[in-house]
Design a protein around this motif. Structure first.
Motif, PDB file in Angstrom:
ATOM      1  N   THR A  33      33.978 -25.237  26.574  1.00 42.16           N
ATOM      2  CA  THR A  33      34.079 -25.996  25.326  1.00 42.16           C
ATOM      3  C   THR A  33      33.191 -25.379  24.251  1.00 42.16           C
ATOM      4  O   THR A  33      32.039 -25.005  24.515  1.00 42.16           O
ATOM      5  CB  THR A  33      33.671 -27.463  25.541  1.00 42.16           C
ATOM      6  OG1 THR A  33      32.436 -27.512  26.269  1.00 42.16           O
ATOM      7  CG2 THR A  33      34.744 -28.213  26.304  1.00 42.16           C
ATOM      8  N   VAL A  34      33.733 -25.304  23.038  1.00 45.74           N
ATOM      9  CA  VAL A  34      33.020 -24.762  21.884  1.00 45.74           C
ATOM     10  C   VAL A  34      33.033 -25.815  20.787  1.00 45.74           C
ATOM     11  O   VAL A  34      34.096 -26.343  20.437  1.00 45.74           O
ATOM     12  CB  VAL A  34      33.678 -23.468  21.375  1.00 45.74           C
ATOM     13  CG1 VAL A  34      32.927 -22.927  20.154  1.00 45.74           C
ATOM     14  CG2 VAL A  34      33.744 -22.414  22.477  1.00 45.74           C
ATOM     15  N   MET A  35      31.874 -26.134  20.259  1.00 46.94           N
ATOM     16  CA  MET A  35      31.753 -27.105  19.161  1.00 46.94           C
ATOM     17  C   MET A  35      31.256 -26.406  17.911  1.00 46.94           C
ATOM     18  O   MET A  35      30.439 -25.479  17.982  1.00 46.94           O
ATOM     19  CB  MET A  35      30.774 -28.222  19.539  1.00 46.94           C
ATOM     20  CG  MET A  35      30.424 -29.173  18.391  1.00 46.94           C
ATOM     21  SD  MET A  35      29.120 -30.387  18.803  1.00 46.94           S
ATOM     22  CE  MET A  35      30.068 -31.601  19.726  1.00 46.94           C
ATOM     23  N   THR A  36      31.731 -26.855  16.746  1.00 46.73           N
ATOM     24  CA  THR A  36      31.099 -26.496  15.491  1.00 46.73           C
ATOM     25  C   THR A  36      30.569 -27.759  14.858  1.00 46.73           C
ATOM     26  O   THR A  36      31.246 -28.797  14.846  1.00 46.73           O
ATOM     27  CB  THR A  36      32.059 -25.754  14.543  1.00 46.73           C
ATOM     28  OG1 THR A  36      31.324 -25.346  13.376  1.00 46.73           O
ATOM     29  CG2 THR A  36      33.247 -26.594  14.125  1.00 46.73           C
ATOM     30  N   PHE A  37      29.335 -27.695  14.330  1.00 50.12           N
ATOM     31  CA  PHE A  37      28.680 -28.906  13.832  1.00 50.12           C
ATOM     32  C   PHE A  37      27.739 -28.537  12.694  1.00 50.12           C
ATOM     33  O   PHE A  37      26.743 -27.846  12.891  1.00 50.12           O
ATOM     34  CB  PHE A  37      27.905 -29.565  14.973  1.00 50.12           C
ATOM     35  CG  PHE A  37      27.421 -30.971  14.717  1.00 50.12           C
ATOM     36  CD1 PHE A  37      27.766 -31.668  13.572  1.00 50.12           C
ATOM     37  CD2 PHE A  37      26.609 -31.616  15.644  1.00 50.12           C
ATOM     38  CE1 PHE A  37      27.323 -32.968  13.343  1.00 50.12           C
ATOM     39  CE2 PHE A  37      26.160 -32.910  15.445  1.00 50.12           C
ATOM     40  CZ  PHE A  37      26.518 -33.584  14.292  1.00 50.12           C
ATOM     41  N   ASN A  38      28.076 -28.993  11.476  1.00 44.72           N
ATOM     42  CA  ASN A  38      27.151 -28.915  10.349  1.00 44.72           C
ATOM     43  C   ASN A  38      26.233 -30.120  10.457  1.00 44.72           C
ATOM     44  O   ASN A  38      26.658 -31.256  10.262  1.00 44.72           O
ATOM     45  CB  ASN A  38      27.905 -28.915   9.020  1.00 44.72           C
ATOM     46  CG  ASN A  38      26.976 -28.801   7.820  1.00 44.72           C
ATOM     47  OD1 ASN A  38      25.889 -29.359   7.799  1.00 44.72           O
ATOM     48  ND2 ASN A  38      27.416 -28.080   6.796  1.00 44.72           N
ATOM     49  N   VAL A  39      24.965 -29.878  10.775  1.00 48.83           N
ATOM     50  CA  VAL A  39      24.045 -30.959  11.102  1.00 48.83           C
ATOM     51  C   VAL A  39      23.317 -31.524   9.879  1.00 48.83           C
ATOM     52  O   VAL A  39      22.423 -32.362  10.029  1.00 48.83           O
ATOM     53  CB  VAL A  39      23.032 -30.514  12.181  1.00 48.83           C
ATOM     54  CG1 VAL A  39      23.731 -30.300  13.506  1.00 48.83           C
ATOM     55  CG2 VAL A  39      22.299 -29.239  11.763  1.00 48.83           C
ATOM     56  N   GLU A  40      23.682 -31.121   8.708  1.00 46.76           N
ATOM     57  CA  GLU A  40      23.207 -31.658   7.424  1.00 46.76           C
ATOM     58  C   GLU A  40      21.674 -31.690   7.306  1.00 46.76           C
ATOM     59  O   GLU A  40      21.029 -32.668   7.662  1.00 46.76           O
ATOM     60  CB  GLU A  40      23.758 -33.057   7.151  1.00 46.76           C
ATOM     61  CG  GLU A  40      23.457 -33.524   5.729  1.00 46.76           C
ATOM     62  CD  GLU A  40      23.725 -34.990   5.466  1.00 46.76           C
ATOM     63  OE1 GLU A  40      23.645 -35.393   4.300  1.00 46.76           O
ATOM     64  OE2 GLU A  40      24.006 -35.748   6.420  1.00 46.76           O
ATOM     65  N   ASN A  41      21.141 -30.625   6.790  1.00 44.07           N
ATOM     66  CA  ASN A  41      19.717 -30.587   6.439  1.00 44.07           C
ATOM     67  C   ASN A  41      18.796 -30.883   7.620  1.00 44.07           C
ATOM     68  O   ASN A  41      17.984 -31.813   7.576  1.00 44.07           O
ATOM     69  CB  ASN A  41      19.428 -31.572   5.300  1.00 44.07           C
ATOM     70  CG  ASN A  41      20.149 -31.218   4.023  1.00 44.07           C
ATOM     71  OD1 ASN A  41      20.289 -30.056   3.678  1.00 44.07           O
ATOM     72  ND2 ASN A  41      20.630 -32.230   3.305  1.00 44.07           N
ATOM     73  N   LEU A  42      18.907 -30.082   8.663  1.00 44.95           N
ATOM     74  CA  LEU A  42      17.993 -30.225   9.795  1.00 44.95           C
ATOM     75  C   LEU A  42      16.731 -29.411   9.497  1.00 44.95           C
ATOM     76  O   LEU A  42      16.631 -28.231   9.839  1.00 44.95           O
ATOM     77  CB  LEU A  42      18.649 -29.775  11.102  1.00 44.95           C
ATOM     78  CG  LEU A  42      17.755 -29.895  12.342  1.00 44.95           C
ATOM     79  CD1 LEU A  42      17.197 -31.301  12.498  1.00 44.95           C
ATOM     80  CD2 LEU A  42      18.497 -29.465  13.594  1.00 44.95           C
ATOM     81  N   LEU A 118      26.107 -24.069  14.974  1.00 45.36           N
ATOM     82  CA  LEU A 118      25.466 -25.037  14.086  1.00 45.36           C
ATOM     83  C   LEU A 118      25.238 -24.443  12.706  1.00 45.36           C
ATOM     84  O   LEU A 118      25.005 -23.243  12.562  1.00 45.36           O
ATOM     85  CB  LEU A 118      24.129 -25.499  14.669  1.00 45.36           C
ATOM     86  CG  LEU A 118      24.184 -26.128  16.057  1.00 45.36           C
ATOM     87  CD1 LEU A 118      23.523 -25.199  17.063  1.00 45.36           C
ATOM     88  CD2 LEU A 118      23.536 -27.490  16.092  1.00 45.36           C
ATOM     89  N   GLN A 119      25.278 -25.321  11.710  1.00 40.04           N
ATOM     90  CA  GLN A 119      24.994 -24.931  10.337  1.00 40.04           C
ATOM     91  C   GLN A 119      23.967 -25.895   9.750  1.00 40.04           C
ATOM     92  O   GLN A 119      23.860 -27.045  10.168  1.00 40.04           O
ATOM     93  CB  GLN A 119      26.266 -24.935   9.476  1.00 40.04           C
ATOM     94  CG  GLN A 119      27.375 -24.033   9.992  1.00 40.04           C
ATOM     95  CD  GLN A 119      28.196 -24.680  11.083  1.00 40.04           C
ATOM     96  OE1 GLN A 119      28.611 -25.832  10.946  1.00 40.04           O
ATOM     97  NE2 GLN A 119      28.449 -23.952  12.157  1.00 40.04           N
ATOM     98  N   GLU A 120      23.227 -25.408   8.755  1.00 40.11           N
ATOM     99  CA  GLU A 120      22.186 -26.146   8.043  1.00 40.11           C
ATOM    100  C   GLU A 120      20.987 -26.454   8.941  1.00 40.11           C
ATOM    101  O   GLU A 120      20.487 -27.581   8.996  1.00 40.11           O
ATOM    102  CB  GLU A 120      22.726 -27.422   7.382  1.00 40.11           C
ATOM    103  CG  GLU A 120      23.740 -27.146   6.291  1.00 40.11           C
ATOM    104  CD  GLU A 120      23.932 -28.299   5.308  1.00 40.11           C
ATOM    105  OE1 GLU A 120      23.076 -29.210   5.258  1.00 40.11           O
ATOM    106  OE2 GLU A 120      24.939 -28.287   4.588  1.00 40.11           O
ATOM    107  N   VAL A 121      20.515 -25.427   9.644  1.00 38.98           N
ATOM    108  CA  VAL A 121      19.318 -25.525  10.482  1.00 38.98           C
ATOM    109  C   VAL A 121      18.212 -24.713   9.811  1.00 38.98           C
ATOM    110  O   VAL A 121      18.416 -23.540   9.486  1.00 38.98           O
ATOM    111  CB  VAL A 121      19.586 -24.988  11.898  1.00 38.98           C
ATOM    112  CG1 VAL A 121      18.330 -25.125  12.763  1.00 38.98           C
ATOM    113  CG2 VAL A 121      20.769 -25.705  12.545  1.00 38.98           C
ATOM    114  N   GLU A 122      17.036 -25.313   9.635  1.00 34.08           N
ATOM    115  CA  GLU A 122      15.985 -24.610   8.907  1.00 34.08           C
ATOM    116  C   GLU A 122      15.418 -23.433   9.689  1.00 34.08           C
ATOM    117  O   GLU A 122      15.212 -22.353   9.132  1.00 34.08           O
ATOM    118  CB  GLU A 122      14.843 -25.556   8.542  1.00 34.08           C
ATOM    119  CG  GLU A 122      13.765 -24.858   7.721  1.00 34.08           C
ATOM    120  CD  GLU A 122      12.571 -25.720   7.398  1.00 34.08           C
ATOM    121  OE1 GLU A 122      11.834 -25.358   6.462  1.00 34.08           O
ATOM    122  OE2 GLU A 122      12.355 -26.742   8.074  1.00 34.08           O
ATOM    123  N   ASN A 123      15.161 -23.624  10.981  1.00 31.73           N
ATOM    124  CA  ASN A 123      14.517 -22.549  11.736  1.00 31.73           C
ATOM    125  C   ASN A 123      14.711 -22.760  13.233  1.00 31.73           C
ATOM    126  O   ASN A 123      15.192 -23.808  13.678  1.00 31.73           O
ATOM    127  CB  ASN A 123      13.022 -22.451  11.387  1.00 31.73           C
ATOM    128  CG  ASN A 123      12.305 -23.780  11.531  1.00 31.73           C
ATOM    129  OD1 ASN A 123      12.477 -24.495  12.513  1.00 31.73           O
ATOM    130  ND2 ASN A 123      11.495 -24.127  10.530  1.00 31.73           N
TER     131      ASN A 123
END
Length: 355
Positions: A33-42, A118-123
């Motif tokens: 399974t592959v997920m894509t997730f924009n986690v909004e300003n993590l 994942l997208q929107e990860v600071e570090n």
């Protein structure tokens, strides 16, 4: 939602961070399974001196005149107010991380997907905290994140249970033709994993320029993605997953997908996502869009070895705090301690074809 109970995963602990680890340690994995997730300003709660993360700091440090000066140039009144007043403290971050974990662990009967883009990860530190403290039961390996040059410091990343078999690479996105906008760009992160049968899956995590930028920037980003794809070995399966920021109006009123995606990739939700409305809701236009998508490109040397599983593409939205009462997406609200993200995750399931 019974699709969230797919049992295609066995735990694969302590193999991910070893470049030459064997997927023999992963058993009974006919499905991946592959997920894509924009986690909004993590964001974490610490100030990164090299990034514009001033909004995501505790209120206790925001009375400093130097901080006030950094917020003053922000033109949008709401954003300026958040920069000055939002209290992004450890309690808020703890809640944010627990909310994200609750969403992720809906998949695979509480184990989470095998790979998450994942997208929107600071570090890498905040992502490692999510994995180590809140997703411990999922058995993910080390966070995969290479710092990019986005002005705000939001990056693309991966978490995975599958063994990483090559050093990840961040392919910078050259937006020099759009001089005044190039600081609002992210590169494409490439990571190659070993599938249970020993074959290779190269995953690309992407976060394209937002819809308020000219469509030409997204067209250039698609060309960049396809250029990366063209240099991946032919015997690899390839998946591109992320926030492609292509709204409904561009999908229906332009040929952007016909020109840049469909000739090279399978858009998985077009093949199998019955009843899916989209991953993001735009309130002013009262419209759903698939801003978040997964593309799949099968190995040129494989005879349908790994294929998209029927019924295995779906939107993850059963966590109680993901949706508003009207069914729209409930974005994260740190003041009310509600919501998760302004995007819904999408999952694709690959199955190994019978021999």
């Amino acid at each position: 939602m019974q699709r969230l109970l797919l049992l295609g995963t066995s735990m694969a602990l302590a193999i991910f961070g070893q470049p030459n680890a064997s997927s023999d340690a992963v058993t009974d994995m006919a499905n991946v399974t592959v997920m894509t997730f924009n986690v909004e300003n993590l964001f974490d709660t610490a100030d990164d001196k090299d990034k514009d993360d001033h909004t995501y700091l505790p209120r206790s440090v925001k009375d400093d005149p130097a901080h006030t000066a950094k917020c003053a140039p922000i033109a949008v009144k709401r954003w300026r107010h958040e920069c000055l007043e939002l209290d992004w403290n450890e309690q808020v971050l703890d809640f944010k991380l627990s909310q994200l974990a609750g969403v992720i662990l809906q998949v695979n009967a509480g184990l989470g997907p095998d790979i998450i883009s994942l997208q929107e990860v600071e570090n890498s530190e905040v992502l490692s905290r999510l994995s180590r403290e809140y997703l411990k039961s999922a058995g993910y390996g080390e966070a995969i994140l290479i710092e990019g040059r986005d002005r705000r410091g939001i990056d693309v990343a991966f978490l995975s249970r599958l063994p990483l078999v090559a050093s990840p690479v961040l392919h910078a996105f050259d937006a020099s033709d759009f001089t005044e906008r190039q600081t609002d760009t992210r590169g494409v992160l490439e990571a190659t994993f070993e599938l249970p049968d020993g074959s290779r899956l190269t995953a690309l995590s992407a976060h394209f320029p937002a819809p308020f930028h000219p469509i030409e920037m997204r067209e250039l980003a698609y060309e960049h993605l396809n250029s990366i794809r063209s240099n991946i070995p032919l015997h690899h399966h390839v998946v591109a997953a992320g926030d492609f920021n292509t709204p409904l109006r561009e999908m229906t009123e332009t040929t952007i997908l016909d020109d840049h995606v469909r000739p090279f990739w399978t858009i998985v939700h077009e093949v199998d996502c019955s009843g899916c409305k989209g991953t993001h809701y735009w309130s002013p236009g009262k419209s759903w869009s698939f801003l978040d998508m997964i593309f799949y490109s099968q190995s040129a040397h494989a005879d349908n070895t790994w294929r998209i599983k029927a019924g295995g593409v779906f939107i993850v939205d059963d966590f109680p705090d993901q949706l508003n009462d009207d069914g729209t997406v409930r974005r994260f609200n740190p003041e009310a301690m509600r919501g998760v993200s302004d995007h819904l995750p999408m999952v694709m399931t690959l199955e190994r074809a019978p021999e």
